[in-house]
Design an enzyme around this catalytic site. Structure first.
Site, PDB file in Angstrom:
ATOM      1  N   HIS A   1      75.272 -30.773 -66.720  1.00  0.00           N
ATOM      2  CA  HIS A   1      75.192 -31.020 -64.993  1.00  0.00           C
ATOM      3  C   HIS A   1      73.949 -30.214 -64.502  1.00  0.00           C
ATOM      4  CE1 HIS A   1      76.580 -32.472 -61.427  1.00  0.00           C
ATOM      5  NE2 HIS A   1      77.587 -31.626 -61.017  1.00  0.00           N
TER       6      HIS A   1
ATOM      7  N   HIS B   1      70.525 -41.235 -67.035  1.00  0.00           N
ATOM      8  CA  HIS B   1      71.606 -40.975 -65.917  1.00  0.00           C
ATOM      9  C   HIS B   1      72.612 -41.753 -66.200  1.00  0.00           C
ATOM     10  CE1 HIS B   1      73.719 -40.414 -62.099  1.00  0.00           C
ATOM     11  NE2 HIS B   1      72.932 -39.522 -62.123  1.00  0.00           N
TER      12      HIS B   1
ATOM     13  N   ASP C   1      66.078 -34.209 -61.753  1.00  0.00           N
ATOM     14  CA  ASP C   1      65.714 -33.114 -62.346  1.00  0.00           C
ATOM     15  C   ASP C   1      64.612 -33.135 -63.043  1.00  0.00           C
ATOM     16  OD1 ASP C   1      68.317 -31.862 -61.840  1.00  0.00           O
ATOM     17  OD2 ASP C   1      69.260 -32.948 -63.454  1.00  0.00           O
TER      18      ASP C   1
END
Length: 472
Positions: A308, A354, A409
């Site tokens: 995460h 994702h 990210d």
């Protein structure tokens, strides 16, 4: 609400933009504020809540038995992926378009929410107002909320002492979660519950705790950063700065561009609907009527997991490993070889793919646009740009990835690194500060809507096997 004829051109444009954006009735726009109560977020909520309480009652009464879909064995064994099972008002994730905050996409938020001058990035306080009310705030409302957050930012001395009791080498997220737990002694919800507050008023102390927690988190987070990496020399808040800029200042970064980056970072990381680990954890724990401090501390411990919130630090470390092995002037052919080497070793390319999205994450795109504007010649940004071209075709060729595109990210670490915040181990703390805005906003609505204790049914593999035999 009284509407004056002499509204500004900006307000007219914003109002028109909302009307033309093909949104649901989730987002409302009020052009002119006429009283002090209009500047007070709690007063605004108090007006909105009865209407939404009636709405959820009607939904349950008229449509409570409507089926939302079928649950498969794959869903049960696969982390409940694709299973609709949570009410989350503040945001909704579209697999193709990405996140919408109260109906607004990230580009729409960048256009409509009041921004900092002269840079123009949305102020996080504006998004907090939007998430809580469903309304695009005025600059005056954002300024009032910013002032309220500053007024609540003082952290009790015992919190610092509690953090200092940990080794300075403890992971930043360990220190951060510990600090949040130490803040819990302030909880207005706990005090009110112990005094027998009626359940219809649960939202009020939840709101107080949430706003105070959001206000104090940057102070605690910055203290941890300075403790770990700057010889413990902490920096006080600056009452002339907004939420994002003040956070950058307390970390030790005062350049206008870094302040702009922090506003952008905090804004785009606030919320990503309710099914991700940190959001779901916060909601789950709060459903037991744990106060926002306890609930958010639990959420942080979920955020600290490698699958995460730790992903953003892993991306930067991986990018630096590419440079270390291939050199600064790495070619696209070298990149392809390194990516295949990573995949063939059983690892993933961090920052790509994702669980829900099936397209390039718009949070990645807005960070890329920021980089093109502020740091186009940065070597690591150029490497990230090349990865954007090289990685998706390889993952598509591999054939095992539903989404080969970059997520949020894949970019954030390079931006932070450019401005000197190079300590990748700390990055998840930044994520945590931001995510509090979304989680706490929803917690207020959890209590306002009277959402119950979460208690899904679990089964064993034997039960599944027997059920499948009966169904075949």
């Amino acid at each position: 609400m009284v509407f004056f004829r002499s509204v500004s051109l900006l307000n007219k444009l914003r109002s028109r933009a909302v009307q033309q954006s093909n949104l649901s009735n989730t987002v409302r726009w009020f052009q002119v504020q006429t009283s002090a109560s209009d500047l007070d977020l709690r007063s605004q909520l108090k007006e909105l809540i009865p209407e939404q309480q009636e709405r959820i009652k009607k939904l349950k009464a008229e449509h409570g038995k409507v089926q939302l879909g079928n649950i498969t064995v794959d869903m049960v064994l696969g982390g409940m992926r694709g299973m609709t099972g949570l009410l989350w008002e503040t945001s909704l994730l579209d697999p193709e378009e990405g996140i919408r905050f109260r109906g607004l996409s990230i580009p729409e938020c960048q256009k409509l929410l009041p921004g900092a001058k002269p840079g123009g990035e949305p102020l996080p306080e504006g998004l907090l107002w939007l998430l809580l009310t469903g309304k695009v705030p005025t600059k005056e409302q954002v300024d009032a909320l910013s002032a309220e957050l500053r007024s609540r930012a003082a952290v009790p001395e015992h919190v610092y002492k509690t953090i200092d009791a940990l080794p300075v080498t403890a992971h930043p997220m360990t220190q951060f979660a510990t600090g949040v737990m130490a803040l819990q002694v302030q909880s207005e919800f706990q005090k009110a519950y112990e005094k027998g507050i009626h359940k219809t008023k649960y939202w009020e102390p939840t709101y107080e705790d949430s706003i105070t927690l959001i206000a104090q988190l940057p102070v605690v987070a910055a203290y941890i950063y300075r403790r770990m990496y700057k010889n413990g020399q902490s920096i006080s808040t600056d009452d002339s700065l907004d939420y994002g800029a003040n956070f950058a200042h307390m970390l030790g970064y005062d350049s206008p561009s870094m302040q702009e980056l922090m506003r952008l970072y905090v804004t785009i990381h606030t919320d990503h609907e309710g099914g991700n680990v940190s959001a779901h954890t916060g909601h789950l724990v709060a459903s037991a009527l744990s106060d926002p401090y306890l609930s958010f501390a639990a959420a942080l411990n979920g955020l600290a997991g490698p699958l995460h919130g730790l992903a953003n630090q892993e991306v930067l470390l991986w990018i630096k490993s590419v440079v270390s092995e291939c050199g600064e002037n790495v070619t696209k052919e070298q990149l392809k070889d390194y990516i295949w080497k990573t995949l063939n070793s059983g690892k993933v390319v961090p920052g790509y793919g994702h669980g829900v999205l099936r397209n390039t994450d718009p949070r990645y795109i807005c960070q890329r646009e920021f980089a093109l504007k502020h740091l186009p010649d940065d070597p690591l940004f150029q490497l990230v740009s090349n990865l954007f071209e090289v990685v998706p075709p390889i993952l598509t060729e591999l054939g095992k990835v539903k989404n080969p595109w970059p997520n949020v990210d894949a970019h954030s670490g390079v931006l932070l690194n450019h401005y000197g915040l190079t300590e990748a181990r700390y990055y998840t703390v930044l994520f945590g500060v931001s995510r509090a805005i979304g989680i706490c906003s929803q917690l207020v609505w959890d209590r306002a809507l009277g959402l119950p204790l979460e208690r899904p049914k679990s089964v064993t593999m034997e039960w599944l096997e027997n059920h499948c035999k009966k169904s075949s």
